[in-house]
Design a protein around this motif. Structure first.
Motif, PDB file in Angstrom:
ATOM      1  N   SER A   1     -18.349  -4.959  22.207  1.00 40.43           N
ATOM      2  CA  SER A   1     -18.600  -5.846  21.070  1.00 40.43           C
ATOM      3  C   SER A   1     -18.363  -7.299  21.492  1.00 40.43           C
ATOM      4  O   SER A   1     -17.261  -7.668  21.877  1.00 40.43           O
ATOM      5  CB  SER A   1     -17.658  -5.494  19.913  1.00 40.43           C
ATOM      6  OG  SER A   1     -17.565  -6.576  19.013  1.00 40.43           O
ATOM      7  N   THR A   2     -19.424  -8.103  21.400  1.00 37.49           N
ATOM      8  CA  THR A   2     -19.322  -9.507  21.814  1.00 37.49           C
ATOM      9  C   THR A   2     -18.259 -10.245  21.013  1.00 37.49           C
ATOM     10  O   THR A   2     -17.439 -10.975  21.579  1.00 37.49           O
ATOM     11  CB  THR A   2     -20.685 -10.215  21.652  1.00 37.49           C
ATOM     12  OG1 THR A   2     -21.650  -9.496  22.432  1.00 37.49           O
ATOM     13  CG2 THR A   2     -20.623 -11.649  22.148  1.00 37.49           C
ATOM     14  N   SER A   3     -18.234 -10.060  19.695  1.00 36.40           N
ATOM     15  CA  SER A   3     -17.265 -10.795  18.873  1.00 36.40           C
ATOM     16  C   SER A   3     -15.830 -10.379  19.196  1.00 36.40           C
ATOM     17  O   SER A   3     -14.932 -11.222  19.282  1.00 36.40           O
ATOM     18  CB  SER A   3     -17.560 -10.612  17.383  1.00 36.40           C
ATOM     19  OG  SER A   3     -17.526  -9.249  17.036  1.00 36.40           O
ATOM     20  N   MET A   4     -15.607  -9.077  19.421  1.00 32.63           N
ATOM     21  CA  MET A   4     -14.261  -8.615  19.774  1.00 32.63           C
ATOM     22  C   MET A   4     -13.864  -9.134  21.154  1.00 32.63           C
ATOM     23  O   MET A   4     -12.732  -9.564  21.366  1.00 32.63           O
ATOM     24  CB  MET A   4     -14.198  -7.081  19.726  1.00 32.63           C
ATOM     25  CG  MET A   4     -12.823  -6.516  20.019  1.00 32.63           C
ATOM     26  SD  MET A   4     -11.481  -7.093  18.936  1.00 32.63           S
ATOM     27  CE  MET A   4     -11.898  -6.312  17.398  1.00 32.63           C
ATOM     28  N   ARG A   5     -14.807  -9.113  22.104  1.00 34.94           N
ATOM     29  CA  ARG A   5     -14.537  -9.617  23.454  1.00 34.94           C
ATOM     30  C   ARG A   5     -14.143 -11.092  23.390  1.00 34.94           C
ATOM     31  O   ARG A   5     -13.198 -11.522  24.047  1.00 34.94           O
ATOM     32  CB  ARG A   5     -15.797  -9.414  24.313  1.00 34.94           C
ATOM     33  CG  ARG A   5     -15.546  -9.424  25.791  1.00 34.94           C
ATOM     34  CD  ARG A   5     -16.735  -8.918  26.600  1.00 34.94           C
ATOM     35  NE  ARG A   5     -17.994  -9.597  26.301  1.00 34.94           N
ATOM     36  CZ  ARG A   5     -19.094  -8.977  25.896  1.00 34.94           C
ATOM     37  NH1 ARG A   5     -19.125  -7.683  25.716  1.00 34.94           N
ATOM     38  NH2 ARG A   5     -20.190  -9.679  25.664  1.00 34.94           N
ATOM     39  N   GLU A   6     -14.857 -11.856  22.565  1.00 34.17           N
ATOM     40  CA  GLU A   6     -14.541 -13.283  22.424  1.00 34.17           C
ATOM     41  C   GLU A   6     -13.174 -13.496  21.786  1.00 34.17           C
ATOM     42  O   GLU A   6     -12.423 -14.385  22.181  1.00 34.17           O
ATOM     43  CB  GLU A   6     -15.635 -13.986  21.603  1.00 34.17           C
ATOM     44  CG  GLU A   6     -16.925 -14.130  22.385  1.00 34.17           C
ATOM     45  CD  GLU A   6     -18.090 -14.637  21.543  1.00 34.17           C
ATOM     46  OE1 GLU A   6     -17.934 -14.779  20.296  1.00 34.17           O
ATOM     47  OE2 GLU A   6     -19.153 -14.888  22.128  1.00 34.17           O
ATOM     48  N   MET A   7     -12.831 -12.668  20.792  1.00 37.39           N
ATOM     49  CA  MET A   7     -11.533 -12.794  20.127  1.00 37.39           C
ATOM     50  C   MET A   7     -10.385 -12.488  21.104  1.00 37.39           C
ATOM     51  O   MET A   7      -9.375 -13.199  21.143  1.00 37.39           O
ATOM     52  CB  MET A   7     -11.472 -11.838  18.928  1.00 37.39           C
ATOM     53  CG  MET A   7     -10.407 -12.198  17.942  1.00 37.39           C
ATOM     54  SD  MET A   7     -10.294 -11.090  16.509  1.00 37.39           S
ATOM     55  CE  MET A   7     -11.891 -10.400  16.314  1.00 37.39           C
ATOM     56  N   ILE A   8     -10.547 -11.437  21.893  1.00 38.07           N
ATOM     57  CA  ILE A   8      -9.523 -11.067  22.885  1.00 38.07           C
ATOM     58  C   ILE A   8      -9.386 -12.185  23.917  1.00 38.07           C
ATOM     59  O   ILE A   8      -8.286 -12.629  24.233  1.00 38.07           O
ATOM     60  CB  ILE A   8      -9.877  -9.731  23.572  1.00 38.07           C
ATOM     61  CG1 ILE A   8      -9.901  -8.582  22.567  1.00 38.07           C
ATOM     62  CG2 ILE A   8      -8.887  -9.434  24.705  1.00 38.07           C
ATOM     63  CD1 ILE A   8     -10.600  -7.321  23.074  1.00 38.07           C
ATOM     64  N   SER A   9     -10.532 -12.660  24.426  1.00 39.08           N
ATOM     65  CA  SER A   9     -10.521 -13.727  25.436  1.00 39.08           C
ATOM     66  C   SER A   9      -9.865 -14.986  24.909  1.00 39.08           C
ATOM     67  O   SER A   9      -9.054 -15.608  25.596  1.00 39.08           O
ATOM     68  CB  SER A   9     -11.945 -14.057  25.890  1.00 39.08           C
ATOM     69  OG  SER A   9     -12.441 -13.026  26.685  1.00 39.08           O
TER      70      SER A   9
END
Length: 123
Positions: free
Chosen positions: A12-20
């Motif tokens: 998930s792009t949005s989850m990946r961005e949030m984690i990053s």
């Protein structure tokens, strides 16, 4: 002291961005991968101090990724955290048997993620 490097594996792009964002804001260097295969392709780019992976992803899921990493002596002791919506005991057991270091259920709280990362990295 150099920043610790963490590879996040999340489809998930949005989850990946949030984690990053959470990890970068806390001073970690972050590499991103969209699934297990992508993660394996990115690992030779440089050493990482930890992998944070989702469980359910296309191409190669988190358990397959963990097994593959654990079969390579270079990654035998690399901390691998699962960050997933799954919370079933059997899934956690499967991940542990594959070699997972820990398990966090989404949605995650910023403080919780950072606390577990610090604890596992010993910093």
């Amino acid at each position: 002291m150099k920043a610790r490097r963490i590879l996040t594996v999340e489809d998930s792009t949005s989850m990946r961005e949030m984690i990053s964002f959470t990890l970068t804001e806390a001073g970690y260097q972050v590499m991103e991968a969209k699934d297990g295969r992508d993660a394996l392709a990115r690992l030779p780019e440089g050493e990482v101090d930890m992998v944070i992976t989702d469980l359910n992803m296309p191409n190669m899921n988190g358990i397959e990724l963990t097994r593959t990493l654990r079969s390579d002596p270079a990654f035998k002791f690399l901390p691998i955290l699962f960050l997933t919506t799954e919370s079933q005991v059997q899934k956690k057991q499967d991940a542990r048997e594959a070699g997972a270091t820990g398990w966090i259920v989404k949605p995650f709280k910023r403080e919780q993620l950072l606390s577990v990362v610090k604890k596992v990295l010993g910093c």
